[in-house]
Design an enzyme around this catalytic site. Structure first.
Site, mmCIF file in Angstrom:
data_model
loop_
_atom_site.group_PDB
_atom_site.id
_atom_site.type_symbol
_atom_site.label_atom_id
_atom_site.label_comp_id
_atom_site.label_asym_id
_atom_site.label_seq_id
_atom_site.Cartn_x
_atom_site.Cartn_y
_atom_site.Cartn_z
ATOM 1 N N SER A 151 -5.402 -0.560 0.621
ATOM 2 C CA SER A 151 -5.109 -1.984 0.706
ATOM 3 C C SER A 151 -6.345 -2.727 1.200
ATOM 4 C CB SER A 151 -3.956 -2.241 1.684
ATOM 5 O OG SER A 151 -3.840 -3.616 1.995
ATOM 6 N N TYR A 164 -0.028 -0.631 9.671
ATOM 7 C CA TYR A 164 -0.248 -0.609 8.220
ATOM 8 C C TYR A 164 -1.733 -0.511 7.881
ATOM 9 C CZ TYR A 164 -0.278 -2.146 3.343
ATOM 10 O OH TYR A 164 -0.485 -2.234 1.986
#
Length: 262
Positions: A151, A164
């Site tokens: 990401s 995350y």
């Protein structure tokens, strides 16, 4: 050159394939000629519906295998089912992930463990469990491919997503290490690091296209749009076909220029 992006006859596995990026890549693989694409997710009904829909689009088969990869037992169960069905695999895309918001002020050990289990432990140990299938037919001319999905958050500082972003950074560190470890087995390992895409994880940001927050976000992205199905499918197909055969251990930033502005 006409076969440069062909995936004809390939057998592929995509975790988290019932929606969003996983389903986009599954469709791309099938349209590029893959013979079988296995997709996984926890929701059996949604998974079966997506598999049927994708199978109807091409001559290839999209095959659903439901399960929960947050527990190591789920990883072993998926591996066992794939070993029952296939003697080799050409492609593994570790896409399943959890985008849990977790600011340090309220983050619990359960939050951290859930994110790390799905985003880091699951893809690493699923890869380990399927290595024999990925090695089975891999050659110098036709290597197998592993893709991790990271990401843009792995390389930036974003409030409220500590677990995350940390989990995705782990995948980016794992990538060159695994690439080096597996290169003599003719397995290529690369990672795609997406920015903003239309997916369930980002639905809260884009579902109201007229909102000022959404319009402002598009202004901050250099290409002034979210990524769509073709954007992620095109890169995934490239990495798993002859077109991308010289990529090894790379992190491909697929973010519309997000990182050059932030």
């Amino acid at each position: 050159m006409k076969d440069l992006f062909s995936m004809e006859g390939k057998v592929c596995v995509i975790t988290g394939g019932s929606s969003g990026l996983g389903s986009y890549m599954a469709q791309g693989f099938l349209e590029a000629g893959a013979s079988r694409v296995y997709i996984t997710a926890r929701s059996e009904a949604k998974l079966n519906e997506k598999a049927a829909s994708l199978s109807s689009l091409t001559d290839g088969d999209c095959i659903p295998i439901s399960g929960d990869l947050s527990a190591i037992e789920g990883v072993h169960d998926l591996s066992a089912k794939l070993h029952e069905r296939e003697s080799h695999l050409d492609v593994l895309v570790n896409n399943a992930g959890l985008g849990l918001g977790s600011p340090i002020s309220t983050m619990t050990t359960e939050d951290w463990d859930r994110v790390m289990a799905i985003n880091t432990r699951s893809p690493l140990f699923l890869t380990q469990a399927l290595l024999d299938l990925l090695k089975a037919k891999a050659t110098l001319e036709t290597p197998s491919s592993i893709i991790f999905i990271s990401s843009v958050a792995a390389s930036g500082v974003f409030p409220g997503v500590l677990a995350y972003s940390s989990s995705k950074k782990v995948l980016e560190h794992v990538t060159p290490s695994l690439a080096l470890a597996l290169t003599d087995d003719f397995i290529r390992v690369n990672t795609i690091a997406p920015g903003r895409f239309f997916s369930e994880m980002t639905r809260g940001a884009w579902e109201n296209a007229e909102s000022e927050s959404y319009k402002s976000e598009l202004e901050r992205i250099p290409v002034h749009r979210y990524g769509g199905p073709d954007d992620i499918a095109g890169v995934a197909v490239m990495l798993c076909s002859r077109a991308g055969a010289y990529f090894q251990g790379e992190i491909l930033n697929l973010d519309g220029g997000h990182r050059i502005r932030h």
